[in-house]
Design a protein around this motif. Structure first.
Motif, PDB file in Angstrom:
ATOM      1  N   MET A  20      52.350 -32.244 -31.106  1.00  0.00           N
ATOM      2  CA  MET A  20      50.965 -32.725 -30.984  1.00  0.00           C
ATOM      3  C   MET A  20      50.912 -34.249 -31.017  1.00  0.00           C
ATOM      4  N   SER A  21      51.850 -34.871 -31.737  1.00  0.00           N
ATOM      5  CA  SER A  21      51.874 -36.340 -31.752  1.00  0.00           C
ATOM      6  C   SER A  21      52.220 -36.890 -30.372  1.00  0.00           C
ATOM      7  N   ASP A  22      53.019 -36.139 -29.592  1.00  0.00           N
ATOM      8  CA  ASP A  22      53.307 -36.532 -28.214  1.00  0.00           C
ATOM      9  C   ASP A  22      52.032 -36.579 -27.379  1.00  0.00           C
ATOM     10  N   TYR A 261      60.095 -39.085 -36.020  1.00  0.00           N
ATOM     11  CA  TYR A 261      59.601 -39.022 -34.644  1.00  0.00           C
ATOM     12  C   TYR A 261      58.084 -39.198 -34.613  1.00  0.00           C
ATOM     13  N   VAL A 262      57.397 -38.556 -35.546  1.00  0.00           N
ATOM     14  CA  VAL A 262      55.935 -38.698 -35.628  1.00  0.00           C
ATOM     15  C   VAL A 262      55.567 -40.152 -35.926  1.00  0.00           C
ATOM     16  N   MET A 263      56.309 -40.787 -36.812  1.00  0.00           N
ATOM     17  CA  MET A 263      56.023 -42.182 -37.151  1.00  0.00           C
ATOM     18  C   MET A 263      56.275 -43.108 -35.959  1.00  0.00           C
ATOM     19  N   LEU A 264      57.307 -42.831 -35.185  1.00  0.00           N
ATOM     20  CA  LEU A 264      57.556 -43.625 -33.977  1.00  0.00           C
ATOM     21  C   LEU A 264      56.375 -43.515 -33.018  1.00  0.00           C
ATOM     22  N   ASN A 265      55.854 -42.294 -32.843  1.00  0.00           N
ATOM     23  CA  ASN A 265      54.687 -42.118 -31.981  1.00  0.00           C
ATOM     24  C   ASN A 265      53.479 -42.868 -32.526  1.00  0.00           C
ATOM     25  N   ALA A 266      53.304 -42.841 -33.840  1.00  0.00           N
ATOM     26  CA  ALA A 266      52.175 -43.553 -34.451  1.00  0.00           C
ATOM     27  C   ALA A 266      52.284 -45.052 -34.212  1.00  0.00           C
ATOM     28  N   ILE A 267      53.492 -45.581 -34.321  1.00  0.00           N
ATOM     29  CA  ILE A 267      53.698 -47.015 -34.076  1.00  0.00           C
ATOM     30  C   ILE A 267      53.386 -47.357 -32.627  1.00  0.00           C
ATOM     31  N   LEU A 268      53.845 -46.536 -31.699  1.00  0.00           N
ATOM     32  CA  LEU A 268      53.581 -46.774 -30.280  1.00  0.00           C
ATOM     33  C   LEU A 268      52.090 -46.677 -29.973  1.00  0.00           C
ATOM     34  N   VAL A 269      51.412 -45.746 -30.613  1.00  0.00           N
ATOM     35  CA  VAL A 269      49.964 -45.631 -30.445  1.00  0.00           C
ATOM     36  C   VAL A 269      49.271 -46.914 -30.899  1.00  0.00           C
ATOM     37  N   PHE A 270      49.700 -47.427 -32.043  1.00  0.00           N
ATOM     38  CA  PHE A 270      49.080 -48.656 -32.556  1.00  0.00           C
ATOM     39  C   PHE A 270      49.344 -49.839 -31.629  1.00  0.00           C
ATOM     40  N   VAL A 271      50.573 -49.936 -31.130  1.00  0.00           N
ATOM     41  CA  VAL A 271      50.915 -51.052 -30.247  1.00  0.00           C
ATOM     42  C   VAL A 271      50.081 -51.007 -28.969  1.00  0.00           C
ATOM     43  N   TRP A 272      49.886 -49.809 -28.432  1.00  0.00           N
ATOM     44  CA  TRP A 272      49.174 -49.683 -27.156  1.00  0.00           C
ATOM     45  C   TRP A 272      47.665 -49.870 -27.311  1.00  0.00           C
ATOM     46  N   THR A 273      47.099 -49.335 -28.390  1.00  0.00           N
ATOM     47  CA  THR A 273      45.636 -49.353 -28.546  1.00  0.00           C
ATOM     48  C   THR A 273      45.136 -50.434 -29.500  1.00  0.00           C
ATOM     49  N   ALA A 274      46.023 -50.948 -30.365  1.00  0.00           N
ATOM     50  CA  ALA A 274      45.615 -51.875 -31.438  1.00  0.00           C
ATOM     51  C   ALA A 274      44.519 -51.261 -32.297  1.00  0.00           C
ATOM     52  N   ASN A 275      44.500 -49.937 -32.363  1.00  0.00           N
ATOM     53  CA  ASN A 275      43.481 -49.211 -33.125  1.00  0.00           C
ATOM     54  C   ASN A 275      44.165 -48.492 -34.287  1.00  0.00           C
ATOM     55  N   ILE A 280      46.708 -43.891 -37.539  1.00  0.00           N
ATOM     56  CA  ILE A 280      46.624 -43.089 -38.763  1.00  0.00           C
ATOM     57  C   ILE A 280      46.477 -41.611 -38.410  1.00  0.00           C
ATOM     58  N   LEU A 281      45.659 -41.317 -37.384  1.00  0.00           N
ATOM     59  CA  LEU A 281      45.504 -39.934 -36.931  1.00  0.00           C
ATOM     60  C   LEU A 281      46.848 -39.336 -36.541  1.00  0.00           C
ATOM     61  N   THR A 282      47.663 -40.111 -35.836  1.00  0.00           N
ATOM     62  CA  THR A 282      48.983 -39.634 -35.416  1.00  0.00           C
ATOM     63  C   THR A 282      49.896 -39.455 -36.619  1.00  0.00           C
ATOM     64  N   ALA A 283      49.959 -40.465 -37.480  1.00  0.00           N
ATOM     65  CA  ALA A 283      50.830 -40.385 -38.656  1.00  0.00           C
ATOM     66  C   ALA A 283      50.413 -39.261 -39.600  1.00  0.00           C
ATOM     67  N   ALA A 284      49.111 -38.928 -39.617  1.00  0.00           N
ATOM     68  CA  ALA A 284      48.616 -37.878 -40.514  1.00  0.00           C
ATOM     69  C   ALA A 284      49.168 -36.508 -40.167  1.00  0.00           C
ATOM     70  N   LEU A 285      49.698 -36.356 -38.974  1.00  0.00           N
ATOM     71  CA  LEU A 285      50.314 -35.082 -38.612  1.00  0.00           C
ATOM     72  C   LEU A 285      51.540 -34.782 -39.473  1.00  0.00           C
ATOM     73  N   LEU A 286      52.053 -35.807 -40.136  1.00  0.00           N
ATOM     74  CA  LEU A 286      53.167 -35.585 -41.071  1.00  0.00           C
ATOM     75  C   LEU A 286      52.748 -34.742 -42.265  1.00  0.00           C
ATOM     76  N   ILE A 287      51.485 -34.806 -42.639  1.00  0.00           N
ATOM     77  CA  ILE A 287      51.026 -34.116 -43.847  1.00  0.00           C
ATOM     78  C   ILE A 287      51.210 -32.603 -43.739  1.00  0.00           C
ATOM     79  N   PRO A 288      50.643 -31.950 -42.704  1.00  0.00           N
ATOM     80  CA  PRO A 288      50.892 -30.507 -42.611  1.00  0.00           C
ATOM     81  C   PRO A 288      52.356 -30.168 -42.375  1.00  0.00           C
ATOM     82  N   THR A 289      53.082 -31.055 -41.688  1.00  0.00           N
ATOM     83  CA  THR A 289      54.512 -30.819 -41.477  1.00  0.00           C
ATOM     84  C   THR A 289      55.252 -30.737 -42.807  1.00  0.00           C
TER      85      THR A 289
END
Length: 299
Positions: A20-22, A261-275, A280-289
């Motif tokens: 889902m992070s992908d 892997y989820v954290m890498l996606n979260a970092i890339l999301v932040f770099v692309w959107t600056a949001n 945080i939404l992406t990184a939060a997927l680690l919680i249920p994992t």
């Protein structure tokens, strides 16, 4: 509850959040924001369903090997029959393709390619040298599935999503190679080879972060430092497994890589959107994992 737990274990439910992070990453690479929530949700459903179907069919086709190496798994232990598992995998695959078709033609095409890649891996290629490559292709296509909800006039197969998906796919090629013998004592040659490919994928991401003309201003030093922490965390576990290649060390390394892997996606999301909210939404997927992995295997 025991029956539900058996089905969740069969599907490796904790790992689905990495897929889902992908989708979050891929969608934001082509949209910049979650501007069409229903479309975005359908892509999440498509990705999750296809990922879970792949896990189910993996155990269907591996049931004889699992009876010897992993008798505790749902099928060899008798908690779920082969027929029940096959029906579940088929329904999940149909649900994934159906959700992608609802989004649009390009999403349907990518989902169809993903189905071919999943079945090719589970049925034919898993035990061959092409197995890790096909698993990397599955991840590549999963990121592209997230990016697929664009108009026909926009070329889906262009940068940056193509480059990022390729680098993440390469990382997964290495991870799959590294994890091939996780149920028993691994061969150091496999572990070293997997480690080299994993770091090639990480290196490609670092190179992109350092050189790509990102659309928004970012603190590059902070971003590279964050990626550095992830890279060091992964390699610490990789080295431990190489030095002592027992199943426990290899499995811990694999779980660490999936979480990272989820954290890498979260970092890339932040770099692309600056949001930061999307990151945080992406990184939060680690919680249920992490929570679900207490009761069932991630791999």
């Amino acid at each position: 509850m025991k029956k539900w737990l058996a089905y969740f274990q069969l599907m490796r439910l904790p790992a689905v959040f990495t897929a889902m992070s992908d989708i979050i990453l891929g969608y934001l690479l082509t949209h910049g924001s979650i501007d069409l929530p229903l479309q975005f949700a359908l892509l999440l459903v498509a990705s999750a369903s296809l990922y879970l179907s792949g896990m189910v069919f993996n155990d269907v086709f591996d049931r004889k090997v699992d009876a010897e190496e992993r008798p505790f798994r749902p099928i060899p232990s008798g908690r779920i029959s082969t027929q029940q598992a096959a029906v579940l995998g088929g329904l999940l695959m149909l649900a994934g393709v159906g959700a992608a078709q609802t989004v649009g033609k390009q999403s349907l095409i990518v989902a169809a390619l993903l189905v071919i890649a999943i079945l090719s891996y589970d049925m034919i290629l898993k035990k061959t040298m092409l197995g890790p490559l096909m698993m990397g292709a599955c991840r590549f296509l999963n990121v592209m599935l997230g990016a697929s909800a664009v108009s026909r006039e926009i070329n889906l197969w262009v940068k940056p999503q193509l480059r990022i998906a390729a680098a993440l796919g390469l990382f997964i090629v290495g991870l799959t190679w590294f994890a091939r013998m996780e149920a028993k004592k691994s061969h150091r040659g496999h572990l070293v080879g997997g480690t080299l490919v994993i770091n090639a994928g990480l290196g490609a991401l670092v190179w992109m972060l350092a050189t790509y003309p990102w659309p928004r201003e970012i603190n590059l030093s902070m971003v590279l430092a964050a990626v550095g922490v992830v890279v060091l965390t992964i390699n610490r576990r990789l080295v431990q497994a190489i030095l002592n290649p027992v199943p426990q060390n290899v499995q811990i390394a694999v779980r660490t890589m999936l979480s990272s892997y989820v954290m890498l996606n979260a970092i890339l999301v932040f770099v692309w959107t600056a949001n930061p909210q999307y990151a945080i939404l992406t990184a939060a997927l680690l919680i249920p994992t992490l929570i679900l992995s207490r009761w069932m295997s991630v791999t």
